[in-house]
Design a protein around this motif. Structure first.
Motif, PDB file in Angstrom:
ATOM      1  N   UNK A  83       0.833  -1.205   0.000  1.00 30.81           N
ATOM      2  CA  UNK A  83       0.000   0.000   0.000  1.00 30.81           C
ATOM      3  C   UNK A  83       0.865   1.252   0.000  1.00 30.81           C
ATOM      4  N   UNK A  84       1.409   1.575  -1.181  1.00 25.96           N
ATOM      5  CA  UNK A  84       2.382   2.657  -1.299  1.00 25.96           C
ATOM      6  C   UNK A  84       1.987   3.667  -2.372  1.00 25.96           C
ATOM      7  N   UNK A  85       0.709   3.656  -2.775  1.00 30.68           N
ATOM      8  CA  UNK A  85       0.189   4.536  -3.829  1.00 30.68           C
ATOM      9  C   UNK A  85       0.720   4.187  -5.220  1.00 30.68           C
ATOM     10  N   UNK A  86       1.429   3.078  -5.331  1.00 30.59           N
ATOM     11  CA  UNK A  86       1.894   2.635  -6.646  1.00 30.59           C
ATOM     12  C   UNK A  86       0.789   1.847  -7.347  1.00 30.59           C
ATOM     13  N   UNK A  87       0.995   1.621  -8.662  1.00 31.00           N
ATOM     14  CA  UNK A  87       0.018   0.884  -9.463  1.00 31.00           C
ATOM     15  C   UNK A  87       0.507  -0.543  -9.706  1.00 31.00           C
ATOM     16  N   UNK A  88      -0.419  -1.480  -9.634  1.00 32.34           N
ATOM     17  CA  UNK A  88      -0.102  -2.902  -9.789  1.00 32.34           C
ATOM     18  C   UNK A  88      -1.076  -3.544 -10.774  1.00 32.34           C
ATOM     19  N   UNK A  89      -0.648  -4.654 -11.363  1.00 36.48           N
ATOM     20  CA  UNK A  89      -1.506  -5.385 -12.294  1.00 36.48           C
ATOM     21  C   UNK A  89      -2.600  -6.109 -11.524  1.00 36.48           C
ATOM     22  N   UNK A  90      -3.821  -5.970 -12.004  1.00 35.25           N
ATOM     23  CA  UNK A  90      -4.949  -6.672 -11.389  1.00 35.25           C
ATOM     24  C   UNK A  90      -4.683  -8.171 -11.329  1.00 35.25           C
ATOM     25  N   UNK A  91      -4.168  -8.741 -12.401  1.00 33.70           N
ATOM     26  CA  UNK A  91      -3.963 -10.185 -12.426  1.00 33.70           C
ATOM     27  C   UNK A  91      -2.904 -10.619 -11.429  1.00 33.70           C
ATOM     28  N   UNK A  92      -1.882  -9.782 -11.215  1.00 36.52           N
ATOM     29  CA  UNK A  92      -0.857 -10.115 -10.213  1.00 36.52           C
ATOM     30  C   UNK A  92      -1.476 -10.143  -8.817  1.00 36.52           C
ATOM     31  N   UNK A  93      -2.392  -9.205  -8.542  1.00 38.50           N
ATOM     32  CA  UNK A  93      -3.062  -9.175  -7.245  1.00 38.50           C
ATOM     33  C   UNK A  93      -3.921 -10.426  -7.064  1.00 38.50           C
ATOM     34  N   UNK A  94      -4.679 -10.776  -8.093  1.00 46.76           N
ATOM     35  CA  UNK A  94      -5.544 -11.960  -8.006  1.00 46.76           C
ATOM     36  C   UNK A  94      -4.705 -13.236  -7.842  1.00 46.76           C
ATOM     37  N   UNK A  95      -3.613 -13.321  -8.595  1.00 47.44           N
ATOM     38  CA  UNK A  95      -2.761 -14.520  -8.505  1.00 47.44           C
ATOM     39  C   UNK A  95      -2.144 -14.655  -7.115  1.00 47.44           C
ATOM     40  N   UNK A  96      -1.703 -13.525  -6.547  1.00 47.25           N
ATOM     41  CA  UNK A  96      -1.096 -13.571  -5.208  1.00 47.25           C
ATOM     42  C   UNK A  96      -2.110 -14.045  -4.177  1.00 47.25           C
ATOM     43  N   UNK A  97      -3.335 -13.535  -4.270  1.00 42.53           N
ATOM     44  CA  UNK A  97      -4.370 -13.927  -3.304  1.00 42.53           C
ATOM     45  C   UNK A  97      -4.769 -15.384  -3.503  1.00 42.53           C
ATOM     46  N   UNK A  98      -4.884 -15.810  -4.757  1.00 40.53           N
ATOM     47  CA  UNK A  98      -5.235 -17.214  -5.021  1.00 40.53           C
ATOM     48  C   UNK A  98      -4.133 -18.144  -4.489  1.00 40.53           C
ATOM     49  N   UNK A  99      -2.884 -17.773  -4.718  1.00 43.35           N
ATOM     50  CA  UNK A  99      -1.769 -18.589  -4.228  1.00 43.35           C
ATOM     51  C   UNK A  99      -1.726 -18.601  -2.704  1.00 43.35           C
ATOM     52  N   UNK A 100      -2.054 -17.471  -2.074  1.00 43.94           N
ATOM     53  CA  UNK A 100      -1.946 -17.362  -0.629  1.00 43.94           C
ATOM     54  C   UNK A 100      -3.109 -17.962   0.139  1.00 43.94           C
ATOM     55  N   UNK A 101      -4.283 -18.008  -0.490  1.00 41.18           N
ATOM     56  CA  UNK A 101      -5.468 -18.508   0.214  1.00 41.18           C
ATOM     57  C   UNK A 101      -6.001 -19.817  -0.344  1.00 41.18           C
ATOM     58  N   UNK A 102      -5.694 -20.091  -1.609  1.00 44.42           N
ATOM     59  CA  UNK A 102      -6.251 -21.275  -2.263  1.00 44.42           C
ATOM     60  C   UNK A 102      -7.573 -21.010  -2.955  1.00 44.42           C
ATOM     61  N   UNK A 103      -8.055 -19.757  -2.905  1.00 40.17           N
ATOM     62  CA  UNK A 103      -9.363 -19.443  -3.474  1.00 40.17           C
ATOM     63  C   UNK A 103      -9.290 -18.202  -4.355  1.00 40.17           C
ATOM     64  N   UNK A 104     -10.093 -18.204  -5.409  1.00 42.36           N
ATOM     65  CA  UNK A 104     -10.099 -17.108  -6.368  1.00 42.36           C
ATOM     66  C   UNK A 104     -10.903 -15.934  -5.823  1.00 42.36           C
ATOM     67  N   UNK A 105     -10.299 -14.766  -5.705  1.00 40.60           N
ATOM     68  CA  UNK A 105     -11.031 -13.602  -5.204  1.00 40.60           C
ATOM     69  C   UNK A 105     -11.725 -12.848  -6.332  1.00 40.60           C
ATOM     70  N   UNK A 106     -12.656 -11.997  -5.953  1.00 36.05           N
ATOM     71  CA  UNK A 106     -13.239 -11.010  -6.863  1.00 36.05           C
ATOM     72  C   UNK A 106     -12.827  -9.643  -6.324  1.00 36.05           C
ATOM     73  N   UNK A 107     -12.334  -8.780  -7.208  1.00 33.29           N
ATOM     74  CA  UNK A 107     -11.778  -7.497  -6.793  1.00 33.29           C
ATOM     75  C   UNK A 107     -12.679  -6.353  -7.259  1.00 33.29           C
TER      76      UNK A 107
END
Length: 227
Positions: A157-181
């Motif tokens: 959370x640094x005001x930078x911009x990130x790829x939506x897919x990278x965020x979804x992949x990180x959450x899926x890898x970390x939780x085991x479940x696909x998020x909706x953003x």
């Protein structure tokens, strides 16, 4: 079949119907929704910190919402089941930390929790009472450390911009479940990470893959706002 046989058959049919109704919660799954306070506050509407002080820079609970598989949802199911703070007195201190309010004017959170119970929680009363509804939601929050998951993937959370897919992949890898953003917009109209949805079974205790996957309400690149 004699009279006694018909009686037993009808009794079995009634018991089967009664059992099936008990097992039918009246909805198909829950959305468990977390929100990032930095995005909530960084809008034209702005925010107010709760009377207990500025919340931690972490994802807070928005709610646990019953839904149907067709995309619709029940709401305000029992006007007679009013929110009673006394029923969750043992949970309040935890809720102030993990389910904080950011609405204005500044308040202690009870209006937020009252809204969530009366709009969404009353539609899950076939599964859990008021205390269990809030207790289960807090337990779900304890099982998903979203901020740590994202930071471990270099998404901060640094005001930078990130790829939506990278965020979804990180959450899926970390939780085991696909998020909706879901995103919202800051005063400069930048899309920013606002809410993350997971799906939960009808018991309100176990994460599941979403039976329907709504579209992410975000562009391909989004800002992770500071808080």
């Amino acid at each position: 079949m004699g009279g006694k046989g018909w009686f037993l058959l009808k009794l079995l049919m009634f018991q089967g119907l009664f059992t099936s109704r008990l097992q039918d919660p009246g909805f198909d799954f829950f959305y468990f929704v977390l929100q990032w306070p930095g995005a909530y506050c960084d809008t034209k509407r702005a925010c107010c910190y709760p009377t207990t002080g500025k919340p931690a820079a972490d994802f807070g609970i928005h709610g646990l919402w019953p839904n149907y598989n067709d995309g619709s949802y029940p709401s305000n199911c029992d006007p007679d089941s009013e929110f009673d703070p006394a029923e969750i007195s043992d949970l309040v201190s935890t809720m102030q930390t993990k389910w904080p309010t950011l609405s204005c004017p500044s308040n202690n959170g009870s209006k937020f929790w009252e809204h969530e119970w009366e709009k969404h929680g009353t539609c899950s009363e076939s599964v859990m009472d008021q205390h269990k509804y809030f207790e289960n939601t807090l337990a779900l929050r304890d099982r998903v450390n979203l901020l740590q998951i994202l930071q471990d993937a270099g998404i901060n959370p640094d005001d930078e911009f990130y790829d939506l897919q990278d965020i979804k992949n990180a959450i899926k890898d970390g939780t085991g479940f696909t998020p909706v953003i879901h995103c919202n917009k800051d005063p400069e109209k930048n899309s920013q990470l606002h809410e993350i949805f997971f799906c939960v079974d009808t018991s309100g205790t176990e994460f599941i893959e979403c039976p329907i996957i709504p579209r992410d309400r975000c562009p391909s690149k989004l800002q992770f706002a500071m808080f």
